[in-house]
Design an enzyme around this catalytic site. Structure first.
Site, PDB file in Angstrom:
ATOM      1  N   SER A 204     -26.868  32.829 -26.500  1.00  0.00           N
ATOM      2  CA  SER A 204     -27.217  31.418 -26.113  1.00  0.00           C
ATOM      3  C   SER A 204     -25.565  30.835 -25.938  1.00  0.00           C
ATOM      4  O   SER A 204     -24.407  31.349 -24.902  1.00  0.00           O
ATOM      5  CB  SER A 204     -27.949  30.876 -26.515  1.00  0.00           C
TER       6      SER A 204
ATOM      7  N   ASP B  62     -36.942  30.067 -19.876  1.00  0.00           N
ATOM      8  CA  ASP B  62     -35.912  29.989 -20.614  1.00  0.00           C
ATOM      9  C   ASP B  62     -36.352  27.751 -20.616  1.00  0.00           C
ATOM     10  O   ASP B  62     -35.904  27.891 -19.440  1.00  0.00           O
ATOM     11  CB  ASP B  62     -34.489  30.270 -20.633  1.00  0.00           C
TER      12      ASP B  62
ATOM     13  N   HIS C 212     -36.174  31.166 -24.336  1.00  0.00           N
ATOM     14  CA  HIS C 212     -34.403  31.325 -24.856  1.00  0.00           C
ATOM     15  C   HIS C 212     -34.380  32.375 -25.743  1.00  0.00           C
ATOM     16  O   HIS C 212     -34.677  32.016 -27.319  1.00  0.00           O
ATOM     17  CB  HIS C 212     -34.556  29.116 -25.442  1.00  0.00           C
TER      18      HIS C 212
END
Length: 509
Positions: free
Chosen positions: A188, A399, A438
């Protein structure tokens, strides 16, 4: 020939370092008096294996509940002040015994101003010295940026680089030898940090893992706020959890079987030309359906936008991501991060509201305000490659927070800049995970060991041609599948269980 010579030199250096006797660690508490430029050591203590609850410093902690530490270590905390307005907190943990002579630094998430303790625990457990930073501020928001441009620079790239330099110095002081190899591991925002390191500081790390990188930081912010603005003006277009599940089931019905396996996962959602119009409400039926306003929302979530100034494509979410949608479309975290980006960095106005957003003008303003400080879009990886660096990037196809299209498009632009896939694949590989959300989660196999894959590549020259991922249900592994270097995908051989990775091959689809 230059690459061959560099590889030979690197292998000889690694062999020498491995054969060199490792000195016994120096006094951990003695590191409190270590004098380094612009560095204040605030803590130097021995920590025993077992239960560990982080205590101040730092004031903000990620995963501050009690953790279980596999081995004793020397814990050093410091504050770095490379600029007049910098206050960058870092921690460096070093195994008291059996150090593997390597550093693994770990990344952050969103605007997190925290030390990533759980990730440090994992790295320490593998024998690494490890380091983390709060990126120069406290808390999970961007209010720190208001009137503090130097702190934005710290968050964008400086904190990670300065941490890396100082961590290596602290390690050298403790062991009387620096790390023979250095790795970065982040997802991320940590993936964005990874890409920034490869692009801006090619000598910091020998190997880099960049998971679901928020490399188009301003683009993702603009996409999420764009959708939130649309829904604020069109309340009838909001999607309930029942609606998102309806869309997801329709996506699977339309596209799941196209890869030869009906398994609730899209192998390549780019190939799924799903039209939400198939779910349009009809006057004569009472079954679950979508109104015209809701269909517009679904189409907007999937849609890419274009920056009128840079002409770059800013990807939307992909089919298969629907279980992660909220009533604001993208995740709540994406919306909050985007809103903070425009309030505190772009407009520098805490009272700025979503209803004032205009994509065409505000994406340009966001890019101008950033000027490459946070965005990690530079495709010139040649300096990183020239010194022998290896980069593994991965992203979940499902995601719902950072579009996987960002990773695909960056990879394709970079491959073109490097002169083709055959050249890029020697140093840079992208792995797309079908059904993964994610940085993990989702319906597809989402657990894998990128660290070992990177170690094998950097230390033994074994490039990752497939990485096995697994999915567990109630603690039991019930599916394995190979992740393949993009643009290859996992293709079912036609025999044996489709839940067993051995029955798939990596090939162009």
């Amino acid at each position: 020939m230059r690459h061959v010579t560099a590889l030979v030199c690197a292998l000889l250096l690694a062999a020498w370092a491995a054969a060199r006797p490792l000195a016994a660690p120096q006094s951990c508490t003695g590191l409190a008096s270590l004098a380094l430029p612009n560095v204040q050591i605030t803590l130097a203590q021995n920590v025993d294996a077992g239960a560990f609850t982080p205590a101040s410093p730092p004031p903000a902690q990620q995963g501050a509940a009690s953790l279980t530490i596999a081995r004793a270590f020397c814990r050093v905390a410091a504050v770095l002040r490379p600029s007049i307005d910098s206050e960058i907190r870092i921690e460096v943990w070093m195994p008291s015994t059996n150090w593997n002579q390597k550093l693994q630094a770990v990344g952050n998430g969103a605007f997190n101003g925290t030390i990533a303790y759980p990730a440090m625990v994992a790295a320490l457990g593998r024998g690494y010295a490890t380091a983390s930073t709060d990126t120069g501020h406290v808390g999970n928001g961007a209010s720190f940026a208001l009137g503090h441009r130097e702190k934005v620079v710290d968050f964008g790239w400086r904190a990670v680089h300065e941490m890396t330099v100082v961590a290596k110095q602290i390690i050298s002081a403790y062991y009387e030898a620096g790390p023979r190899l250095s790795y970065w591991n982040g997802c991320s925002a940590g993936g964005r940090q990874a890409m920034k390191e490869a692009q801006r500081f090619p000598t910091d790390y020998d190997g880099i893992i960049a998971g679901a990188p928020g490399l188009d930081w301003t683009g993702r912010a603009a996409q999420s706020v764009h959708l939130a603005s649309h829904l604020q003006r069109n309340e009838a277009g909001r999607l309930s959890p029942a609606h998102t599940q309806l869309v997801h089931r329709a996506v699977l019905a339309a596209c799941d079987a196209r890869d030869g396996v009906t398994d609730g996962v899209l192998a390549d959602p780019k190939r799924c030309a799903f039209d939400p119009g198939v779910l349009a409400c009809k006057a004569s039926e009472s079954a679950p359906c979508l109104t015209p306003a809701q269909m517009d929302t679904v189409r907007l979530i999937y849609s890419a936008q274009m920056s009128p100034k840079t002409q770059r494509r800013i990807a939307g979410l992909f089919p298969g991501s629907e279980p992660g949608w909220t009533d604001m479309g993208w995740t709540a975290s994406a919306r909050a991060t985007g809103l903070d980006q425009f309030r505190f960095i772009v407009f520098q106005d805490p009272a700025w509201t979503i209803d004032r957003f205009s994509f065409a003008t505000d994406i340009v303003r966001a890019d101008d305000a950033d000027d490459g400080t946070i965005n990690a879009l530079d495709t010139n990886l040649q300096p990183f490659i020239d010194r022998g660096g290896k980069l593994i990037q991965y992203h979940g196809w499902s995601d719902p927070q950072i579009s996987p299209g960002n990773s695909v498009e960056y990879y394709e632009r970079t491959v073109e800049a490097l002169g083709g896939a055959s050249k890029a694949d020697r140093f840079y590989r992208l792995f797309m995970a079908p059904g993964m959300g994610h940085c993990g989660g989702g319906n597809g196999p989402n657990t894998f060991d990128m660290v070992t894959a990177l170690e094998q590549w950097v230390e033994h020259g074994q490039a990752p041609d497939r990485i096995i991922a697994s999915r567990s249900t109630r603690g039991v592994v019930d599916r394995t599948r190979p992740l393949c270097p993009f643009p290859q995908g996992a293709v079912y051989t036609g025999s044996g269980s489709s839940d067993d990775a051995t029955n798939f091959v990596c090939k162009m689809q």
